[in-house]
Design a protein around this motif. Structure first.
Motif, PDB file in Angstrom:
ATOM      1  N   LYS A 166      -1.272   7.650  10.312  1.00 30.99           N
ATOM      2  CA  LYS A 166      -0.643   8.550  11.285  1.00 30.99           C
ATOM      3  C   LYS A 166       0.868   8.583  11.089  1.00 30.99           C
ATOM      4  O   LYS A 166       1.496   9.649  11.195  1.00 30.99           O
ATOM      5  CB  LYS A 166      -0.998   8.107  12.707  1.00 30.99           C
ATOM      6  CG  LYS A 166      -0.607   9.128  13.768  1.00 30.99           C
ATOM      7  CD  LYS A 166      -1.120   8.732  15.134  1.00 30.99           C
ATOM      8  CE  LYS A 166      -0.329   7.573  15.705  1.00 30.99           C
ATOM      9  NZ  LYS A 166      -0.625   7.339  17.146  1.00 30.99           N
ATOM     10  N   LYS A 167       1.462   7.439  10.764  1.00 33.43           N
ATOM     11  CA  LYS A 167       2.893   7.419  10.481  1.00 33.43           C
ATOM     12  C   LYS A 167       3.213   8.267   9.255  1.00 33.43           C
ATOM     13  O   LYS A 167       4.244   8.952   9.204  1.00 33.43           O
ATOM     14  CB  LYS A 167       3.357   5.985  10.251  1.00 33.43           C
ATOM     15  CG  LYS A 167       3.388   5.119  11.501  1.00 33.43           C
ATOM     16  CD  LYS A 167       3.832   3.702  11.178  1.00 33.43           C
ATOM     17  CE  LYS A 167       3.863   2.821  12.414  1.00 33.43           C
ATOM     18  NZ  LYS A 167       4.264   1.421  12.091  1.00 33.43           N
ATOM     19  N   PHE A 168       2.326   8.227   8.252  1.00 30.30           N
ATOM     20  CA  PHE A 168       2.572   9.022   7.054  1.00 30.30           C
ATOM     21  C   PHE A 168       2.457  10.511   7.351  1.00 30.30           C
ATOM     22  O   PHE A 168       3.224  11.314   6.820  1.00 30.30           O
ATOM     23  CB  PHE A 168       1.584   8.630   5.951  1.00 30.30           C
ATOM     24  CG  PHE A 168       1.837   9.330   4.644  1.00 30.30           C
ATOM     25  CD1 PHE A 168       3.071   9.240   4.010  1.00 30.30           C
ATOM     26  CD2 PHE A 168       0.852  10.087   4.054  1.00 30.30           C
ATOM     27  CE1 PHE A 168       3.311   9.892   2.812  1.00 30.30           C
ATOM     28  CE2 PHE A 168       1.072  10.736   2.848  1.00 30.30           C
ATOM     29  CZ  PHE A 168       2.309  10.644   2.228  1.00 30.30           C
ATOM     30  N   LEU A 169       1.512  10.895   8.208  1.00 29.69           N
ATOM     31  CA  LEU A 169       1.430  12.294   8.628  1.00 29.69           C
ATOM     32  C   LEU A 169       2.727  12.722   9.322  1.00 29.69           C
ATOM     33  O   LEU A 169       3.215  13.853   9.111  1.00 29.69           O
ATOM     34  CB  LEU A 169       0.238  12.503   9.560  1.00 29.69           C
ATOM     35  CG  LEU A 169      -1.157  12.412   8.932  1.00 29.69           C
ATOM     36  CD1 LEU A 169      -2.234  12.550  10.006  1.00 29.69           C
ATOM     37  CD2 LEU A 169      -1.356  13.491   7.861  1.00 29.69           C
ATOM     38  N   ALA A 170       3.293  11.833  10.120  1.00 32.19           N
ATOM     39  CA  ALA A 170       4.567  12.140  10.774  1.00 32.19           C
ATOM     40  C   ALA A 170       5.677  12.287   9.734  1.00 32.19           C
ATOM     41  O   ALA A 170       6.573  13.139   9.879  1.00 32.19           O
ATOM     42  CB  ALA A 170       4.910  11.053  11.786  1.00 32.19           C
ATOM     43  N   THR A 171       5.643  11.479   8.681  1.00 29.88           N
ATOM     44  CA  THR A 171       6.632  11.615   7.602  1.00 29.88           C
ATOM     45  C   THR A 171       6.504  12.975   6.929  1.00 29.88           C
ATOM     46  O   THR A 171       7.509  13.646   6.650  1.00 29.88           O
ATOM     47  CB  THR A 171       6.427  10.497   6.561  1.00 29.88           C
ATOM     48  OG1 THR A 171       6.600   9.228   7.207  1.00 29.88           O
ATOM     49  CG2 THR A 171       7.423  10.630   5.419  1.00 29.88           C
ATOM     50  N   ILE A 172       5.270  13.397   6.660  1.00 32.00           N
ATOM     51  CA  ILE A 172       5.044  14.716   6.061  1.00 32.00           C
ATOM     52  C   ILE A 172       5.572  15.808   6.993  1.00 32.00           C
ATOM     53  O   ILE A 172       6.211  16.776   6.552  1.00 32.00           O
ATOM     54  CB  ILE A 172       3.541  14.925   5.780  1.00 32.00           C
ATOM     55  CG1 ILE A 172       3.062  13.950   4.702  1.00 32.00           C
ATOM     56  CG2 ILE A 172       3.268  16.365   5.354  1.00 32.00           C
ATOM     57  CD1 ILE A 172       1.561  14.005   4.457  1.00 32.00           C
ATOM     58  N   ASP A 173       5.322  15.644   8.287  1.00 29.30           N
ATOM     59  CA  ASP A 173       5.773  16.634   9.264  1.00 29.30           C
ATOM     60  C   ASP A 173       7.292  16.785   9.237  1.00 29.30           C
ATOM     61  O   ASP A 173       7.826  17.893   9.387  1.00 29.30           O
ATOM     62  CB  ASP A 173       5.296  16.211  10.652  1.00 29.30           C
ATOM     63  CG  ASP A 173       5.474  17.303  11.692  1.00 29.30           C
ATOM     64  OD1 ASP A 173       5.314  18.486  11.333  1.00 29.30           O
ATOM     65  OD2 ASP A 173       5.777  16.980  12.863  1.00 29.30           O
ATOM     66  N   ARG A 174       8.007  15.683   9.017  1.00 31.05           N
ATOM     67  CA  ARG A 174       9.473  15.746   8.945  1.00 31.05           C
ATOM     68  C   ARG A 174       9.935  16.358   7.620  1.00 31.05           C
ATOM     69  O   ARG A 174      10.952  17.059   7.583  1.00 31.05           O
ATOM     70  CB  ARG A 174      10.073  14.345   9.105  1.00 31.05           C
ATOM     71  CG  ARG A 174       9.902  13.740  10.482  1.00 31.05           C
ATOM     72  CD  ARG A 174      10.773  12.487  10.627  1.00 31.05           C
ATOM     73  NE  ARG A 174      10.422  11.467   9.646  1.00 31.05           N
ATOM     74  CZ  ARG A 174       9.521  10.524   9.848  1.00 31.05           C
ATOM     75  NH1 ARG A 174       8.852  10.485  10.999  1.00 31.05           N
ATOM     76  NH2 ARG A 174       9.272   9.622   8.925  1.00 31.05           N
ATOM     77  N   SER A 217       0.846  -1.193   0.000  1.00 25.23           N
ATOM     78  CA  SER A 217       0.000   0.000   0.000  1.00 25.23           C
ATOM     79  C   SER A 217       0.881   1.241   0.000  1.00 25.23           C
ATOM     80  O   SER A 217       1.812   1.352   0.808  1.00 25.23           O
ATOM     81  CB  SER A 217      -0.925   0.009   1.225  1.00 25.23           C
ATOM     82  OG  SER A 217      -1.860  -1.049   1.156  1.00 25.23           O
ATOM     83  N   LEU A 218       0.579   2.158  -0.909  1.00 26.56           N
ATOM     84  CA  LEU A 218       1.371   3.371  -1.063  1.00 26.56           C
ATOM     85  C   LEU A 218       0.591   4.576  -0.576  1.00 26.56           C
ATOM     86  O   LEU A 218      -0.526   4.828  -1.035  1.00 26.56           O
ATOM     87  CB  LEU A 218       1.745   3.563  -2.538  1.00 26.56           C
ATOM     88  CG  LEU A 218       2.355   4.924  -2.924  1.00 26.56           C
ATOM     89  CD1 LEU A 218       3.705   5.117  -2.239  1.00 26.56           C
ATOM     90  CD2 LEU A 218       2.495   5.040  -4.447  1.00 26.56           C
ATOM     91  N   TYR A 219       1.171   5.316   0.348  1.00 22.96           N
ATOM     92  CA  TYR A 219       0.651   6.628   0.744  1.00 22.96           C
ATOM     93  C   TYR A 219       1.460   7.679  -0.015  1.00 22.96           C
ATOM     94  O   TYR A 219       2.692   7.611  -0.048  1.00 22.96           O
ATOM     95  CB  TYR A 219       0.790   6.855   2.246  1.00 22.96           C
ATOM     96  CG  TYR A 219      -0.209   6.088   3.084  1.00 22.96           C
ATOM     97  CD1 TYR A 219      -1.399   6.676   3.498  1.00 22.96           C
ATOM     98  CD2 TYR A 219       0.033   4.773   3.447  1.00 22.96           C
ATOM     99  CE1 TYR A 219      -2.319   5.974   4.264  1.00 22.96           C
ATOM    100  CE2 TYR A 219      -0.882   4.059   4.206  1.00 22.96           C
ATOM    101  CZ  TYR A 219      -2.053   4.662   4.612  1.00 22.96           C
ATOM    102  OH  TYR A 219      -2.972   3.968   5.351  1.00 22.96           O
ATOM    103  N   ALA A 220       0.762   8.654  -0.600  1.00 25.60           N
ATOM    104  CA  ALA A 220       1.456   9.677  -1.383  1.00 25.60           C
ATOM    105  C   ALA A 220       0.866  11.045  -1.085  1.00 25.60           C
ATOM    106  O   ALA A 220      -0.348  11.194  -0.885  1.00 25.60           O
ATOM    107  CB  ALA A 220       1.354   9.381  -2.882  1.00 25.60           C
ATOM    108  N   GLY A 248       6.291   9.997  -0.552  1.00 21.81           N
ATOM    109  CA  GLY A 248       5.681   8.674  -0.582  1.00 21.81           C
ATOM    110  C   GLY A 248       6.128   7.806   0.573  1.00 21.81           C
ATOM    111  O   GLY A 248       7.229   7.965   1.107  1.00 21.81           O
ATOM    112  N   SER A 249       5.259   6.869   0.967  1.00 15.22           N
ATOM    113  CA  SER A 249       5.579   5.938   2.040  1.00 15.22           C
ATOM    114  C   SER A 249       4.855   4.630   1.764  1.00 15.22           C
ATOM    115  O   SER A 249       3.648   4.619   1.482  1.00 15.22           O
ATOM    116  CB  SER A 249       5.156   6.511   3.400  1.00 15.22           C
ATOM    117  OG  SER A 249       5.485   5.622   4.441  1.00 15.22           O
ATOM    118  N   LEU A 250       5.566   3.520   1.825  1.00 11.63           N
ATOM    119  CA  LEU A 250       5.011   2.210   1.526  1.00 11.63           C
ATOM    120  C   LEU A 250       4.808   1.405   2.812  1.00 11.63           C
ATOM    121  O   LEU A 250       5.663   1.415   3.696  1.00 11.63           O
ATOM    122  CB  LEU A 250       5.928   1.447   0.578  1.00 11.63           C
ATOM    123  CG  LEU A 250       5.944   1.973  -0.865  1.00 11.63           C
ATOM    124  CD1 LEU A 250       7.231   1.586  -1.566  1.00 11.63           C
ATOM    125  CD2 LEU A 250       4.735   1.451  -1.631  1.00 11.63           C
TER     126      LEU A 250
END
Length: 343
Positions: free
Chosen positions: A221-229, A195-198, A209-211
């Motif tokens: 929520k992990k992807f939101l944290a990735t965006i925050d970084r 599953s890809l979050y983009a 992107g995050s897989l």
């Protein structure tokens, strides 16, 4: 001539020529006629002169060199009218199994007419109208972000492409050769899913992107944290996303409360066309995934990450052009057509 100009299913060129002459008969100048009908001045002048010199016959296309036509204009109009306005007896489709039947023409001749006028009776598209009670407000909110993004802020279109399958063909793909396209076996072996979050930055076109192996609220929520970084701390973050349940869980809401620079903007239900990242997902699918072969999920993820890196080396932002009023007016006209057809 009035019938030619008003009949919705006449050949468009003939209808425009008739409207040019009728507008000129009202006393309008050639330039005024051109502006009104959105044609060039030369076009308006030519068909005015043709009508003055030859009458109604002058509005028809001149004979072309070569073999004389065997199909008259009346027959062409009959085919178009029959195709658009009738349904063969005992059938739900508009296309007759023998399309030339009833008009005295061969099937190949009817097929050529269909191609010339862009008619495709064998095809059918689908559509769906959103029933979101806040549809208008959400369209104005999202489109407003696209056309006039706030200062000192980043606008990201976010969504997940879930259950991407790692597929391996049962035989090697034969490469393209002169006169022969690339060929792949119809059957394949499944090796798992990813599953890809983009998140697509509408200003720069870059993608974050995050897989993940699953698509739950915890992954979101992990992807939101990735965006925050990834996004510099001095910028506010406006996120356009849909109404998936994973986007609105208590855990996600608590995370957003702890990160006040994030603001979520939800698209209306059944309106994924409003999220620009869907356009990027389409390119990923057509240019990478559809023809790819992957023997494992790891190979699939490596391929997707490579695609994202290549995209970000030369990002191409998508430019939204329609205003919210134009979109809503278009939907209003469509709903009016639907309502009129029921009566």
């Amino acid at each position: 001539m009035v019938a030619w100009s008003r009949r919705a299913r006449s050949a468009n060129a003939l209808a425009v020529r008739s409207r040019i002459v009728l507008a000129a008969a009202e006393g309008m100048s050639t330039s005024a006629v051109a502006r009104r009908l959105e044609v060039s001045v030369a076009t308006a002048r030519r068909w005015r002169a043709r009508f003055v010199g030859e009458g109604l016959e002058g509005l028809l296309d001149e004979p072309r060199p070569g073999r004389p036509r065997t199909v008259a204009d009346e027959q062409v109009e009959a085919v178009i009218t029959r195709t658009l306005e009738t349904t063969p007896k005992g059938r739900h489709a508009l296309v007759d199994p023998v399309p030339g039947r009833g008009v005295g023409m061969s099937q190949s001749a009817v097929s050529r007419i269909w191609r010339a006028f862009g008619l495709q009776p064998h095809r059918q598209d689908s559509w769906k109208l959103s029933r979101d009670p806040q549809f208008i407000d959400k369209v104005r909110d999202v489109v407003g972000l696209y056309l006039d993004p706030p200062e000192a802020a980043v606008v990201l279109c976010v969504d997940e492409k879930s259950q991407i399958q790692a597929l391996d063909r049962t035989a090697p793909i034969f490469p393209m050769m002169p006169g022969t396209p690339a060929r792949a076996t119809h059957d394949y072996r499944r090796a798992g899913t990813s599953s890809l979050y983009a998140a697509l930055d509408i200003a720069s076109g870059r993608v974050i992107g995050s897989l993940h192996s699953r698509h739950r609220a915890i992954e979101f929520k992990k992807f939101l944290a990735t965006i925050d970084r990834e996004v510099p701390a001095e910028f506010a973050v406006h996120v356009v996303l849909d109404h998936a349940s994973t986007h609105k869980t208590p855990a996600v809401k608590r995370w957003l409360t702890a990160h006040p620079r994030f603001a979520l903007h939800f698209t209306p239900t059944s309106s994924s066309w409003l999220n620009l990242v869907e356009r990027w997902f389409g390119e990923l699918t057509s240019k990478k995934l559809q023809r790819g072969t992957h023997r494992s999920v790891r190979a699939l993820n490596t391929d997707i990450r490579s695609w994202i890196d290549t995209w970000n080396d030369n990002p191409r932002p998508y430019v939204w052009t329609k205003t919210a009023d134009q979109i809503l007016d278009s939907i209003t006209r469509y709903c009016t057509r639907i309502n009129d057809s029921r009566h």
